[in-house]
Design a protein around this motif. Structure first.
Motif, short mmCIF file in Angstrom:
data_model
loop_
_atom_site.label_atom_id
_atom_site.label_comp_id
_atom_site.label_asym_id
_atom_site.label_seq_id
_atom_site.Cartn_x
_atom_site.Cartn_y
_atom_site.Cartn_z
N LEU A 108 0.84 -1.19 0.00
CA LEU A 108 0.00 0.00 0.00
C LEU A 108 0.87 1.25 0.00
CD1 LEU A 108 -2.74 -0.92 2.64
CD2 LEU A 108 -2.74 -1.34 0.16
N CYS A 128 1.60 -6.23 1.85
CA CYS A 128 0.33 -6.93 1.99
C CYS A 128 0.60 -8.42 1.82
CB CYS A 128 -0.67 -6.46 0.95
SG CYS A 128 -1.10 -4.71 1.06
N ALA A 170 -6.31 -7.12 -2.65
CA ALA A 170 -6.95 -5.86 -3.02
C ALA A 170 -7.61 -5.88 -4.39
CB ALA A 170 -5.92 -4.73 -2.97
N ALA A 176 -0.84 -2.55 -5.22
CA ALA A 176 -1.38 -3.77 -4.61
C ALA A 176 -2.15 -4.56 -5.67
CB ALA A 176 -2.29 -3.41 -3.43
N ASP A 208 -8.09 -3.74 0.99
CA ASP A 208 -6.89 -4.54 0.69
C ASP A 208 -7.05 -6.00 1.07
OD1 ASP A 208 -6.97 -3.29 3.24
OD2 ASP A 208 -4.85 -3.63 3.59
N HIS A 249 0.32 -6.95 7.32
CA HIS A 249 1.19 -5.82 7.00
C HIS A 249 2.52 -5.87 7.73
CE1 HIS A 249 -1.96 -3.98 4.68
NE2 HIS A 249 -2.77 -3.89 5.71
#
Length: 304
Positions: free
Chosen positions: A46, A80, A98, A106, A134, A282
């Motif tokens: 992201l 991600c 995402a 993403a 996401d 993350h």
């Protein structure tokens, strides 16, 4: 014994990426626990303003954390990591990434699946932690048909009810309005075939849903039983810096900041005391590691 393996990608497009965009150095990170194999698959990263997390935090305490982790106060580029579980019978994705409609950096899950020879048709279950873009927007293709057509889809009942409530779009706040619209459309498209989960329920044998609210109202983490227990965190612990160093802080990435902090504090205590392996959506390096108690707060330890 725990074994980890990374599958590396090197592409021309990555080499030409913007300076603030991290190069996608890996596609897959693997953890083997007996007959159970867990991979984290890179969906890209992201691009977020630093204010998304850092606003309203005490500057004199925040600045040493920013410096310690080499962060930019202006822009964050969190990875991600979509968790994949295979037990010889089931092929399970936790979240769907995402897709192409959220951020251009993403929506790369298909590349990571290709790297291990996995087809969308091989996936038997898609189990959602929560319905932020996401994690959810990779659910449907350009024709609004499920990408993972052969899979059973599951989400927490509380989470589904929140995002499909017509009042959510007008109460969630302007910054997240598109989140609400996008979630309602995607969840509505498969509502009739979705299975709904409650706290403590087992979507599959050996897996238990754990209510971890605050980031979203019905956020679920998933505990995978075994001699070495594993917790699929989703975003209840959303980064490796502020969330670990000061889990009690109220940060803007969470919809209910106070409740999210309560969830983190309690969860860290359990993760450390019971020696969980964690996979974080993350967290860096593919997101597989452990939480360890530090002098103040906690630290994320990669590469088991």
């Amino acid at each position: 014994m725990l074994l980890t393996r990374r599958t590396f990608l090197s592409t021309a497009s990555a080499a030409l990426a913007a300076p603030l965009t991290p190069r996608r150095a890996w596609a897959v990170n693997t953890l083997t626990l007996g007959d159970l194999r867990i991979d984290t698959l890179s969906d890209g990263n992201l691009m977020l303003p630093g204010s998304f997390i850092f606003d309203d935090l005490p500057e004199n305490e925040l600045q040493p954390i920013i410096e310690k982790y080499g962060l930019s106060a202006e822009q964050l580029t969190p990875p991600c990591n979509v968790t994949l579980l295979r037990d010889g019978t089931n092929t399970v994705l936790f979240d769907a990434g995402a897709g192409p409609d959220f951020q251009s950096t993403a929506g790369k899950l298909s590349e990571a699946m290709d790297a291990i020879g996995l087809s969308v048709d091989d996936v038997t279950h898609v189990i959602f932690t929560h319905a932020h873009p996401d994690h959810l927007w990779g659910l449907l293709d350009e024709f609004d048909e499920p990408v993972f057509a052969n899979a059973e889809h599951m989400i927490g009942q509380m989470e589904f009810d929140y995002w499909t409530d017509p009042d959510t779009v007008s109460t969630i706040g302007e910054a997240r309005t598109t989140f609400a619209v996008g979630a309602a459309r995607r969840l509505g498209a498969i509502a009739d075939s979705m299975r709904f989960l409650a706290d403590g329920e087992g979507p599959l044998p050996g897996i238990a849903a754990r209510l971890t609210p605050g980031h979203t109202p019905g956020h679920l983490a998933y505990e995978i039983a075994g001699p070495t227990p594993v917790m699929v965190l989703g975003d209840c612990i959303g980064n490796h810096h502020v969330a670990f160093e000061r889990p009690d802080w109220h940060t803007g990435s969470d919809q209910d900041m106070a409740r999210a902090a309560e969830t983190r504090v309690a969860l860290f205590d359990r993760l450390v005391s019971e020696n969980f392996v964690i996979t974080g959506f993350h967290l860096p390096g593919g997101g597989i590691g452990r939480a360890e108690k530090a002098e103040t707060g906690y630290r994320f330890v990669e590469d088991l």
